[in-house]
Enzyme design. Structure first.
Site, PDB file in Angstrom:
ATOM      1  N   TYR A 149     -13.140   2.265  -0.864  1.00 13.54           N
ATOM      2  CA  TYR A 149     -11.861   1.925  -0.102  1.00 13.54           C
ATOM      3  C   TYR A 149     -12.209   0.798   0.758  1.00 13.54           C
ATOM      4  O   TYR A 149     -11.588  -0.236   0.417  1.00 13.54           O
ATOM      5  CB  TYR A 149     -11.531   3.309   0.500  1.00 13.54           C
ATOM      6  N   ASP A 150     -13.048   0.928   1.694  1.00 15.01           N
ATOM      7  CA  ASP A 150     -13.269  -0.102   2.613  1.00 15.01           C
ATOM      8  C   ASP A 150     -13.809  -1.582   2.027  1.00 15.01           C
ATOM      9  O   ASP A 150     -13.139  -2.560   2.375  1.00 15.01           O
ATOM     10  CB  ASP A 150     -14.429   0.119   3.625  1.00 15.01           C
ATOM     11  N   ASN A 178      -4.014   3.907  10.864  1.00 20.53           N
ATOM     12  CA  ASN A 178      -3.404   5.320  10.535  1.00 20.53           C
ATOM     13  C   ASN A 178      -1.750   5.551  10.650  1.00 20.53           C
ATOM     14  O   ASN A 178      -1.427   5.459  11.876  1.00 20.53           O
ATOM     15  CB  ASN A 178      -3.912   6.413  11.309  1.00 20.53           C
TER      16      ASN A 178
HETATM   17  P1  NAD Z   1      -0.196   7.007  -1.032  1.00 17.41           P
HETATM   18  O1  NAD Z   1      -1.201   7.648  -1.655  1.00 17.41           O
HETATM   19  O2  NAD Z   1       1.035   7.769  -0.620  1.00 17.41           O
HETATM   20  O3  NAD Z   1       0.462   5.815  -1.979  1.00 17.41           O
HETATM   21  C1  NAD Z   1      -0.312   5.072  -2.660  1.00 17.41           C
HETATM   22  C2  NAD Z   1       0.354   5.011  -4.129  1.00 17.41           C
HETATM   23  O4  NAD Z   1      -0.251   4.161  -4.866  1.00 17.41           O
HETATM   24  C3  NAD Z   1       0.616   6.174  -4.826  1.00 17.41           C
HETATM   25  O5  NAD Z   1       2.021   6.467  -5.135  1.00 17.41           O
HETATM   26  C4  NAD Z   1      -0.125   6.163  -6.226  1.00 17.41           C
HETATM   27  O6  NAD Z   1       0.316   6.959  -7.078  1.00 17.41           O
HETATM   28  C5  NAD Z   1      -0.182   4.827  -6.220  1.00 17.41           C
HETATM   29  N1  NAD Z   1      -1.223   4.049  -7.104  1.00 17.41           N
HETATM   30  C6  NAD Z   1      -2.766   4.405  -6.692  1.00 17.41           C
HETATM   31  N2  NAD Z   1      -3.481   3.746  -7.618  1.00 17.41           N
HETATM   32  C7  NAD Z   1      -2.453   2.917  -8.382  1.00 17.41           C
HETATM   33  C8  NAD Z   1      -2.780   2.159  -9.599  1.00 17.41           C
HETATM   34  N3  NAD Z   1      -3.900   2.021  -9.950  1.00 17.41           N
HETATM   35  N4  NAD Z   1      -1.459   1.521 -10.241  1.00 17.41           N
HETATM   36  C9  NAD Z   1      -0.483   2.070  -9.579  1.00 17.41           C
HETATM   37  N5  NAD Z   1      -0.342   2.654  -8.672  1.00 17.41           N
HETATM   38  C10 NAD Z   1      -1.243   3.357  -8.272  1.00 17.41           C
HETATM   39  O7  NAD Z   1      -0.600   6.197  -0.003  1.00 17.41           O
HETATM   40  P2  NAD Z   1       0.233   5.293   1.300  1.00 17.41           P
HETATM   41  O8  NAD Z   1      -0.189   5.983   2.652  1.00 17.41           O
HETATM   42  O9  NAD Z   1       1.554   5.481   0.971  1.00 17.41           O
HETATM   43  O10 NAD Z   1      -0.417   3.919   1.273  1.00 17.41           O
HETATM   44  C11 NAD Z   1      -0.058   2.728   0.936  1.00 17.41           C
HETATM   45  C12 NAD Z   1      -0.695   1.613   1.017  1.00 17.41           C
HETATM   46  O11 NAD Z   1      -1.152   1.479   2.324  1.00 17.41           O
HETATM   47  C13 NAD Z   1      -2.270   1.855   0.301  1.00 17.41           C
HETATM   48  O12 NAD Z   1      -2.643   0.449  -0.068  1.00 17.41           O
HETATM   49  C14 NAD Z   1      -2.995   2.257   1.542  1.00 17.41           C
HETATM   50  O13 NAD Z   1      -4.587   1.793   1.567  1.00 17.41           O
HETATM   51  C15 NAD Z   1      -2.597   1.316   2.695  1.00 17.41           C
HETATM   52  N6  NAD Z   1      -2.757   1.844   3.852  1.00 17.41           N
HETATM   53  C16 NAD Z   1      -2.158   3.134   4.355  1.00 17.41           C
HETATM   54  C17 NAD Z   1      -2.350   3.547   5.809  1.00 17.41           C
HETATM   55  C18 NAD Z   1      -1.934   5.104   6.185  1.00 17.41           C
HETATM   56  O14 NAD Z   1      -2.289   5.117   7.226  1.00 17.41           O
HETATM   57  N7  NAD Z   1      -0.974   5.616   5.637  1.00 17.41           N
HETATM   58  C19 NAD Z   1      -3.347   3.230   6.252  1.00 17.41           C
HETATM   59  C20 NAD Z   1      -4.038   1.957   5.994  1.00 17.41           C
HETATM   60  C21 NAD Z   1      -3.608   1.329   4.945  1.00 17.41           C
HETATM   61  N1  UDP Z   2      -9.837  15.246  10.362  1.00 20.32           N
HETATM   62  C1  UDP Z   2      -9.962  16.293  10.939  1.00 20.32           C
HETATM   63  N2  UDP Z   2      -9.549  17.566  10.440  1.00 20.32           N
HETATM   64  C2  UDP Z   2      -8.717  17.158   9.254  1.00 20.32           C
HETATM   65  C3  UDP Z   2      -8.605  16.064   8.559  1.00 20.32           C
HETATM   66  C4  UDP Z   2      -9.268  14.962   9.186  1.00 20.32           C
HETATM   67  O1  UDP Z   2     -10.621  16.711  12.051  1.00 20.32           O
HETATM   68  O2  UDP Z   2      -8.194  18.227   8.701  1.00 20.32           O
HETATM   69  C5  UDP Z   2     -10.371  13.857  11.349  1.00 20.32           C
HETATM   70  C6  UDP Z   2     -11.230  12.896  10.482  1.00 20.32           C
HETATM   71  O3  UDP Z   2     -12.406  13.328  10.440  1.00 20.32           O
HETATM   72  C7  UDP Z   2     -11.074  11.729  10.955  1.00 20.32           C
HETATM   73  C8  UDP Z   2      -9.717  11.928  11.597  1.00 20.32           C
HETATM   74  O4  UDP Z   2      -9.374  13.075  11.864  1.00 20.32           O
HETATM   75  O5  UDP Z   2     -11.938  11.523  12.309  1.00 20.32           O
HETATM   76  C9  UDP Z   2      -8.606  11.017  10.768  1.00 20.32           C
HETATM   77  O6  UDP Z   2      -8.886  11.241   9.517  1.00 20.32           O
HETATM   78  P1  UDP Z   2      -7.946  10.876   8.214  1.00 20.32           P
HETATM   79  O7  UDP Z   2      -8.649  11.184   7.014  1.00 20.32           O
HETATM   80  O8  UDP Z   2      -6.437  11.144   8.755  1.00 20.32           O
HETATM   81  O9  UDP Z   2      -8.000   9.391   8.384  1.00 20.32           O
HETATM   82  P2  UDP Z   2      -9.144   8.100   8.552  1.00 20.32           P
HETATM   83  O10 UDP Z   2     -10.414   8.988   8.962  1.00 20.32           O
HETATM   84  O11 UDP Z   2      -8.895   7.341   7.395  1.00 20.32           O
HETATM   85  O12 UDP Z   2      -8.635   7.333   9.623  1.00 20.32           O
END
Ligand code: NAD
Ligand code: UDP
Ligand code: UDP
Length: 321
Positions: A149-150, A178
Protein backbone atom coordinates in the site's frame (compact mmCIF):
# COMPACT_ATOMS: atom_id res chain seq x y z
CA UNK A 1 -19.62 18.23 -26.66
CA UNK A 2 -19.48 19.44 -23.09
CA UNK A 3 -21.81 21.95 -21.49
CA UNK A 4 -20.36 25.15 -20.04
CA UNK A 5 -21.10 24.44 -16.38
CA UNK A 6 -21.84 20.72 -16.17
CA UNK A 7 -18.61 18.80 -15.81
CA UNK A 8 -18.12 15.15 -16.78
CA UNK A 9 -16.48 13.63 -13.73
CA UNK A 10 -14.93 10.17 -13.44
CA UNK A 11 -14.61 8.76 -9.92
CA UNK A 12 -12.57 5.55 -9.74
CA UNK A 13 -13.43 3.61 -6.59
CA UNK A 14 -16.75 5.48 -6.52
CA UNK A 15 -18.63 2.57 -4.93
CA UNK A 16 -16.43 2.77 -1.85
CA UNK A 17 -16.71 4.79 1.35
CA UNK A 18 -15.15 8.08 0.20
CA UNK A 19 -15.94 7.70 -3.50
CA UNK A 20 -19.68 7.30 -2.93
CA UNK A 21 -19.76 10.33 -0.62
CA UNK A 22 -17.93 12.30 -3.32
CA UNK A 23 -20.36 11.06 -6.00
CA UNK A 24 -23.27 12.44 -3.91
CA UNK A 25 -21.59 15.83 -3.70
CA UNK A 26 -20.81 15.99 -7.44
CA UNK A 27 -24.35 14.95 -8.43
CA UNK A 28 -25.79 17.55 -6.02
CA UNK A 29 -23.55 20.18 -7.66
CA UNK A 30 -25.11 19.37 -11.05
CA UNK A 31 -22.33 17.37 -12.70
CA UNK A 32 -22.36 14.15 -14.76
CA UNK A 33 -20.78 11.41 -12.69
CA UNK A 34 -19.22 8.21 -14.01
CA UNK A 35 -18.13 5.67 -11.41
CA UNK A 36 -15.63 2.95 -12.33
CA UNK A 37 -15.29 0.30 -9.64
CA UNK A 38 -14.48 -3.41 -9.50
CA UNK A 39 -16.39 -3.87 -6.20
CA UNK A 40 -13.38 -5.34 -4.42
CA UNK A 41 -14.23 -3.44 -1.23
CA UNK A 42 -16.99 -1.16 -2.49
CA UNK A 43 -20.63 -2.10 -2.80
CA UNK A 44 -23.58 -1.14 -4.98
CA UNK A 45 -25.46 -0.38 -1.76
CA UNK A 46 -23.37 2.80 -1.40
CA UNK A 47 -24.64 4.18 -4.72
CA UNK A 48 -28.01 2.43 -5.03
CA UNK A 49 -29.82 5.76 -4.58
CA UNK A 50 -27.95 7.22 -7.58
CA UNK A 51 -28.52 4.41 -10.09
CA UNK A 52 -31.78 5.86 -11.48
CA UNK A 53 -30.33 9.33 -11.87
CA UNK A 54 -29.81 10.08 -15.60
CA UNK A 55 -26.65 12.03 -14.75
CA UNK A 56 -25.10 9.04 -12.99
CA UNK A 57 -23.42 6.08 -14.66
CA UNK A 58 -21.70 3.01 -13.22
CA UNK A 59 -19.24 0.70 -14.89
CA UNK A 60 -17.72 -2.44 -13.41
CA UNK A 61 -14.09 -1.94 -14.24
CA UNK A 62 -10.68 -2.75 -12.82
CA UNK A 63 -8.39 0.26 -13.33
CA UNK A 64 -5.34 -1.94 -13.82
CA UNK A 65 -6.82 -2.32 -17.33
CA UNK A 66 -7.11 0.58 -19.79
CA UNK A 67 -10.27 2.66 -19.79
CA UNK A 68 -11.42 4.78 -22.72
CA UNK A 69 -14.04 7.38 -21.75
CA UNK A 70 -14.44 11.11 -22.37
CA UNK A 71 -14.34 13.17 -19.17
CA UNK A 72 -13.22 16.57 -17.87
CA UNK A 73 -12.03 15.59 -14.38
CA UNK A 74 -10.79 12.36 -12.82
CA UNK A 75 -10.79 11.63 -9.08
CA UNK A 76 -8.56 8.55 -8.72
CA UNK A 77 -9.75 6.89 -5.51
CA UNK A 78 -9.70 3.21 -6.51
CA UNK A 79 -7.61 1.25 -4.01
CA UNK A 80 -8.47 -0.76 -0.91
CA UNK A 81 -7.68 1.45 2.08
CA UNK A 82 -7.95 -0.80 5.12
CA UNK A 83 -4.94 -2.94 6.14
CA UNK A 84 -6.89 -6.23 6.12
CA UNK A 85 -8.16 -5.53 2.62
CA UNK A 86 -4.97 -4.22 1.06
CA UNK A 87 -3.03 -7.13 2.62
CA UNK A 88 -5.53 -9.71 1.31
CA UNK A 89 -4.03 -9.57 -2.21
CA UNK A 90 -0.95 -7.36 -1.87
CA UNK A 91 0.23 -7.81 -5.46
CA UNK A 92 -3.14 -6.59 -6.71
CA UNK A 93 -2.89 -3.63 -4.29
CA UNK A 94 0.40 -2.47 -5.82
CA UNK A 95 -0.96 -3.06 -9.33
CA UNK A 96 -4.03 -0.98 -8.52
CA UNK A 97 -1.90 1.94 -7.34
CA UNK A 98 0.79 1.72 -10.04
CA UNK A 99 -0.84 0.27 -13.19
CA UNK A 100 -4.07 2.05 -12.19
CA UNK A 101 -2.27 5.40 -11.97
CA UNK A 102 -0.58 4.84 -15.35
CA UNK A 103 -3.92 4.09 -17.01
CA UNK A 104 -5.74 7.00 -15.42
CA UNK A 105 -2.86 9.37 -16.25
CA UNK A 106 -2.83 8.05 -19.82
CA UNK A 107 -6.57 8.71 -19.99
CA UNK A 108 -6.14 12.22 -18.54
CA UNK A 109 -3.40 12.91 -21.09
CA UNK A 110 -5.52 11.78 -24.05
CA UNK A 111 -8.66 13.74 -23.10
CA UNK A 112 -6.77 16.65 -21.42
CA UNK A 113 -8.61 16.10 -18.16
CA UNK A 114 -7.57 17.39 -14.76
CA UNK A 115 -6.70 14.47 -12.46
CA UNK A 116 -6.61 14.15 -8.65
CA UNK A 117 -4.82 11.38 -6.80
CA UNK A 118 -6.12 10.18 -3.42
CA UNK A 119 -2.76 9.63 -1.80
CA UNK A 120 -2.29 8.91 1.87
CA UNK A 121 -0.52 9.79 5.11
CA UNK A 122 0.98 6.30 4.75
CA UNK A 123 3.58 7.84 2.42
CA UNK A 124 5.14 9.16 5.68
CA UNK A 125 5.32 5.58 7.05
CA UNK A 126 6.23 5.43 10.75
CA UNK A 127 7.26 9.09 10.93
CA UNK A 128 10.04 10.73 12.98
CA UNK A 129 8.71 14.19 12.11
CA UNK A 130 5.63 15.17 14.08
CA UNK A 131 3.18 16.56 13.03
CA UNK A 132 3.77 15.53 9.43
CA UNK A 133 4.45 18.30 6.91
CA UNK A 134 4.32 17.76 3.15
CA UNK A 135 8.06 18.41 2.80
CA UNK A 136 8.87 15.37 5.00
CA UNK A 137 10.00 12.42 2.83
CA UNK A 138 8.79 9.74 5.21
CA UNK A 139 10.12 6.56 6.80
CA UNK A 140 8.66 3.58 4.96
CA UNK A 141 9.70 -0.07 5.08
CA UNK A 142 9.77 -1.28 1.47
CA UNK A 143 9.58 -5.02 2.30
CA UNK A 144 6.98 -5.19 5.09
CA UNK A 145 3.29 -6.12 5.08
CA UNK A 146 2.17 -2.48 4.68
CA UNK A 147 4.60 -1.85 1.80
CA UNK A 148 2.21 -2.91 -0.98
CA UNK A 149 0.00 0.00 0.00
CA UNK A 150 2.61 2.54 1.14
CA UNK A 151 5.06 2.02 -1.73
CA UNK A 152 2.26 1.66 -4.28
CA UNK A 153 0.90 5.05 -3.23
CA UNK A 154 4.40 6.58 -3.21
CA UNK A 155 5.03 5.31 -6.75
CA UNK A 156 1.64 6.67 -7.83
CA UNK A 157 2.70 10.11 -6.56
CA UNK A 158 5.95 9.77 -8.56
CA UNK A 159 3.95 8.93 -11.70
CA UNK A 160 1.67 11.92 -11.18
CA UNK A 161 4.64 14.28 -10.86
CA UNK A 162 6.41 12.76 -13.87
CA UNK A 163 3.29 13.09 -16.05
CA UNK A 164 3.11 16.71 -14.88
CA UNK A 165 6.80 17.37 -15.66
CA UNK A 166 6.90 15.34 -18.88
CA UNK A 167 3.45 15.98 -20.39
CA UNK A 168 2.31 19.15 -18.56
CA UNK A 169 -0.74 17.32 -17.22
CA UNK A 170 -2.95 19.19 -14.77
CA UNK A 171 -2.45 17.10 -11.61
CA UNK A 172 -3.60 17.39 -7.99
CA UNK A 173 -2.27 15.22 -5.15
CA UNK A 174 -3.88 15.07 -1.72
CA UNK A 175 -2.55 13.06 1.22
CA UNK A 176 -5.52 11.81 3.17
CA UNK A 177 -5.17 11.10 6.90
CA UNK A 178 -7.46 8.57 8.67
CA UNK A 179 -11.01 9.41 7.65
CA UNK A 180 -14.20 7.89 9.04
CA UNK A 181 -17.96 8.21 8.73
CA UNK A 182 -21.11 6.65 7.28
CA UNK A 183 -20.58 4.03 4.52
CA UNK A 184 -17.38 2.65 5.97
CA UNK A 185 -17.60 -1.08 5.56
CA UNK A 186 -18.65 -2.59 8.94
CA UNK A 187 -16.09 -5.41 8.59
CA UNK A 188 -13.28 -3.51 6.94
CA UNK A 189 -11.09 -3.74 10.02
CA UNK A 190 -10.36 -0.04 10.43
CA UNK A 191 -10.28 1.16 13.97
CA UNK A 192 -13.33 3.46 14.05
CA UNK A 193 -15.68 0.99 12.35
CA UNK A 194 -14.29 -1.94 14.39
CA UNK A 195 -14.74 -0.18 17.75
CA UNK A 196 -18.24 1.14 16.99
CA UNK A 197 -19.52 -2.19 15.64
CA UNK A 198 -17.99 -4.05 18.60
CA UNK A 199 -19.40 -1.55 21.13
CA UNK A 200 -22.90 -1.58 19.66
CA UNK A 201 -22.96 -5.38 19.98
CA UNK A 202 -21.39 -5.38 23.48
CA UNK A 203 -18.48 -7.41 22.12
CA UNK A 204 -14.88 -7.08 23.26
CA UNK A 205 -13.10 -3.98 21.95
CA UNK A 206 -9.89 -5.17 20.28
CA UNK A 207 -7.07 -2.79 21.16
CA UNK A 208 -3.84 -3.60 19.32
CA UNK A 209 -0.61 -3.08 21.27
CA UNK A 210 -0.62 -0.77 24.29
CA UNK A 211 -3.16 1.59 22.75
CA UNK A 212 -0.70 4.48 23.17
CA UNK A 213 -0.21 4.87 19.40
CA UNK A 214 -1.94 7.97 18.06
CA UNK A 215 -4.05 8.82 15.03
CA UNK A 216 -5.95 11.90 13.85
CA UNK A 217 -9.48 11.28 12.65
CA UNK A 218 -11.21 13.36 9.98
CA UNK A 219 -14.96 13.17 9.38
CA UNK A 220 -15.77 12.26 5.76
CA UNK A 221 -17.76 15.43 4.91
CA UNK A 222 -14.78 17.59 5.87
CA UNK A 223 -12.47 15.41 3.80
CA UNK A 224 -14.68 15.55 0.70
CA UNK A 225 -14.90 19.34 0.99
CA UNK A 226 -11.08 19.53 1.05
CA UNK A 227 -10.81 17.17 -1.92
CA UNK A 228 -13.24 19.24 -4.02
CA UNK A 229 -11.50 22.50 -3.09
CA UNK A 230 -8.21 20.96 -4.21
CA UNK A 231 -9.69 19.90 -7.57
CA UNK A 232 -11.10 23.41 -8.04
CA UNK A 233 -7.90 25.23 -7.02
CA UNK A 234 -5.64 27.11 -9.46
CA UNK A 235 -3.75 24.88 -11.92
CA UNK A 236 -0.39 25.94 -10.48
CA UNK A 237 -1.23 24.43 -7.07
CA UNK A 238 -0.63 20.72 -7.54
CA UNK A 239 0.23 19.59 -4.01
CA UNK A 240 0.93 17.28 -2.38
CA UNK A 241 -1.32 18.70 0.32
CA UNK A 242 -2.32 17.08 3.61
CA UNK A 243 -6.06 16.76 4.19
CA UNK A 244 -6.94 15.58 7.66
CA UNK A 245 -8.01 16.64 11.12
CA UNK A 246 -5.12 17.74 13.36
CA UNK A 247 -6.87 16.58 16.56
CA UNK A 248 -4.70 13.72 17.85
CA UNK A 249 -5.93 10.87 20.06
CA UNK A 250 -4.43 7.68 21.40
CA UNK A 251 -6.24 4.58 20.23
CA UNK A 252 -7.09 3.83 23.88
CA UNK A 253 -8.77 7.24 24.19
CA UNK A 254 -10.78 6.42 21.08
CA UNK A 255 -11.88 3.07 22.56
CA UNK A 256 -12.95 4.74 25.82
CA UNK A 257 -14.83 7.46 23.93
CA UNK A 258 -16.74 4.95 21.80
CA UNK A 259 -17.66 2.86 24.86
CA UNK A 260 -18.92 5.96 26.68
CA UNK A 261 -20.87 7.32 23.70
CA UNK A 262 -22.61 4.01 22.95
CA UNK A 263 -23.28 3.21 26.62
CA UNK A 264 -21.76 -0.19 25.84
CA UNK A 265 -20.94 -3.00 28.25
CA UNK A 266 -17.92 -3.93 26.10
CA UNK A 267 -14.55 -4.57 27.73
CA UNK A 268 -11.22 -3.62 26.19
CA UNK A 269 -9.03 -6.63 25.30
CA UNK A 270 -5.41 -6.25 24.25
CA UNK A 271 -4.13 -7.94 21.08
CA UNK A 272 -0.68 -7.91 19.43
CA UNK A 273 0.32 -4.78 17.51
CA UNK A 274 0.51 -5.51 13.77
CA UNK A 275 3.94 -5.24 12.10
CA UNK A 276 5.06 -1.70 11.12
CA UNK A 277 2.03 -0.08 12.80
CA UNK A 278 2.90 3.66 12.91
CA UNK A 279 3.35 5.00 16.47
CA UNK A 280 2.02 8.48 15.79
CA UNK A 281 0.25 10.41 13.10
CA UNK A 282 -1.05 13.97 12.89
CA UNK A 283 -1.29 16.24 9.86
CA UNK A 284 0.16 19.71 9.67
CA UNK A 285 -2.60 21.38 7.62
CA UNK A 286 -1.04 24.86 7.25
CA UNK A 287 -0.74 24.40 3.48
CA UNK A 288 -4.41 23.41 3.04
CA UNK A 289 -5.44 26.38 5.19
CA UNK A 290 -3.33 28.77 3.15
CA UNK A 291 -4.00 27.48 -0.37
CA UNK A 292 -7.51 26.05 -0.09
CA UNK A 293 -8.88 28.07 2.82
CA UNK A 294 -9.82 24.68 4.23
CA UNK A 295 -9.89 23.22 7.70
CA UNK A 296 -12.10 20.60 9.34
CA UNK A 297 -15.33 21.75 10.98
CA UNK A 298 -16.57 18.54 12.60
CA UNK A 299 -14.84 17.43 15.79
CA UNK A 300 -14.39 13.82 16.85
CA UNK A 301 -17.36 13.75 19.25
CA UNK A 302 -19.78 15.08 16.63
CA UNK A 303 -18.39 12.85 13.88
CA UNK A 304 -18.53 9.76 16.10
CA UNK A 305 -22.14 10.59 17.03
CA UNK A 306 -23.14 10.57 13.35
CA UNK A 307 -21.11 7.45 12.60
CA UNK A 308 -22.53 5.56 15.58
CA UNK A 309 -26.06 6.47 14.42
CA UNK A 310 -25.24 5.08 10.95
CA UNK A 311 -23.88 1.76 12.23
CA UNK A 312 -26.70 1.44 14.77
CA UNK A 313 -29.25 1.67 11.96
CA UNK A 314 -27.25 -0.71 9.75
CA UNK A 315 -27.00 -3.37 12.48
CA UNK A 316 -30.69 -2.99 13.40
CA UNK A 317 -31.64 -3.49 9.72
CA UNK A 318 -29.41 -6.58 9.48
CA UNK A 319 -30.86 -8.09 12.64
CA UNK A 320 -34.43 -7.60 11.42
CA UNK A 321 -33.70 -9.28 8.02
P1 NAD B 1 -12.80 1.85 0.13
O1 NAD B 1 -12.14 0.52 0.23
O2 NAD B 1 -14.13 2.02 0.77
O3 NAD B 1 -12.93 2.31 -1.40
C1 NAD B 1 -12.04 1.92 -2.40
C2 NAD B 1 -12.86 1.60 -3.66
O4 NAD B 1 -11.97 1.25 -4.71
C3 NAD B 1 -13.80 0.42 -3.47
O5 NAD B 1 -15.08 0.72 -3.97
C4 NAD B 1 -13.13 -0.70 -4.27
O6 NAD B 1 -14.05 -1.66 -4.74
C5 NAD B 1 -12.46 0.10 -5.38
N1 NAD B 1 -11.31 -0.57 -6.00
C6 NAD B 1 -10.27 -1.19 -5.39
N2 NAD B 1 -9.41 -1.65 -6.32
C7 NAD B 1 -9.92 -1.32 -7.53
C8 NAD B 1 -9.49 -1.53 -8.87
N3 NAD B 1 -8.35 -2.16 -9.16
N4 NAD B 1 -10.27 -1.04 -9.88
C9 NAD B 1 -11.43 -0.40 -9.62
N5 NAD B 1 -11.88 -0.18 -8.37
C10 NAD B 1 -11.13 -0.64 -7.34
O7 NAD B 1 -11.75 2.92 0.72
P2 NAD B 1 -11.92 4.49 0.99
O8 NAD B 1 -11.69 4.71 2.43
O9 NAD B 1 -13.15 5.01 0.35
O10 NAD B 1 -10.62 5.04 0.23
C11 NAD B 1 -10.70 5.70 -1.02
C12 NAD B 1 -9.32 6.21 -1.40
O11 NAD B 1 -8.83 7.11 -0.43
C13 NAD B 1 -8.28 5.09 -1.53
O12 NAD B 1 -7.45 5.36 -2.64
C14 NAD B 1 -7.50 5.21 -0.24
O13 NAD B 1 -6.17 4.75 -0.40
C15 NAD B 1 -7.56 6.69 0.02
N6 NAD B 1 -7.38 6.97 1.46
C16 NAD B 1 -8.39 6.73 2.35
C17 NAD B 1 -8.18 6.96 3.71
C18 NAD B 1 -9.25 6.73 4.74
O14 NAD B 1 -8.97 6.89 5.94
N7 NAD B 1 -10.46 6.40 4.40
C19 NAD B 1 -6.92 7.43 4.15
C20 NAD B 1 -5.93 7.64 3.21
C21 NAD B 1 -6.17 7.42 1.86
N1 UDP C 1 -6.45 -0.76 15.76
C1 UDP C 1 -6.85 -1.32 16.96
N2 UDP C 1 -7.91 -2.16 16.95
C2 UDP C 1 -8.62 -2.46 15.82
C3 UDP C 1 -8.22 -1.88 14.60
C4 UDP C 1 -7.13 -1.04 14.60
O1 UDP C 1 -6.25 -1.07 18.02
O2 UDP C 1 -9.60 -3.24 15.93
C5 UDP C 1 -5.31 0.18 15.76
C6 UDP C 1 -4.24 -0.12 14.72
O3 UDP C 1 -3.27 -1.01 15.24
C7 UDP C 1 -3.66 1.26 14.46
C8 UDP C 1 -4.86 2.19 14.64
O4 UDP C 1 -5.82 1.46 15.40
O5 UDP C 1 -2.69 1.58 15.43
C9 UDP C 1 -5.49 2.65 13.32
O6 UDP C 1 -5.74 1.49 12.55
P1 UDP C 1 -6.44 1.54 11.12
O7 UDP C 1 -6.30 0.18 10.53
O8 UDP C 1 -7.80 2.11 11.25
O9 UDP C 1 -5.60 2.61 10.29
P2 UDP C 1 -4.03 2.82 10.00
O10 UDP C 1 -3.20 1.92 10.86
O11 UDP C 1 -3.89 2.50 8.55
O12 UDP C 1 -3.82 4.25 10.33
N1 UDP D 1 -4.89 4.67 -21.46
C1 UDP D 1 -6.18 4.47 -21.04
N2 UDP D 1 -7.15 5.28 -21.56
C2 UDP D 1 -6.90 6.26 -22.45
C3 UDP D 1 -5.56 6.47 -22.85
C4 UDP D 1 -4.56 5.65 -22.33
O1 UDP D 1 -6.48 3.60 -20.25
O2 UDP D 1 -7.83 6.95 -22.84
C5 UDP D 1 -3.84 3.79 -20.91
C6 UDP D 1 -3.08 3.05 -21.99
O3 UDP D 1 -3.48 1.70 -21.95
C7 UDP D 1 -1.64 3.21 -21.61
C8 UDP D 1 -1.61 4.05 -20.34
O4 UDP D 1 -2.90 4.62 -20.23
O5 UDP D 1 -1.07 1.96 -21.30
C9 UDP D 1 -0.58 5.15 -20.40
O6 UDP D 1 -0.86 5.96 -21.51
P1 UDP D 1 0.26 6.87 -22.16
O7 UDP D 1 -0.34 7.53 -23.34
O8 UDP D 1 0.86 7.73 -21.13
O9 UDP D 1 1.38 5.82 -22.55
P2 UDP D 1 1.60 4.92 -23.83
O10 UDP D 1 0.26 4.53 -24.38
O11 UDP D 1 2.38 5.79 -24.74
O12 UDP D 1 2.38 3.78 -23.28
Amino acid sequence: MKSLTRKRVLITGGAGFLGSNLADRMIAAGHDVLVADNFFTGTKDNILHLLDNPHFELIRHNITFPLYVEVDEIFNLACPASPIHYQFDPVQTTKTSVHGAINMLGLAKRVKAKILQASTSEVYGDPEVHPQVESYWGRVNCTGIRSCYDEGKRCAETLFFDYWRQYKLRIKVIRIFNTYGPRMHPNDGRVVSNFIVQALQNQDITLYGSGNQTRSFCYCDDLIEGMIRMMDSEDDFIGPVNIGNPGEFTIRELAEKVIAMTGSKSKIVYQPLPQDDPKQRRPDISLAKEKLDWQPTINLDEGLKRTIAYFDQLLTQRNSN
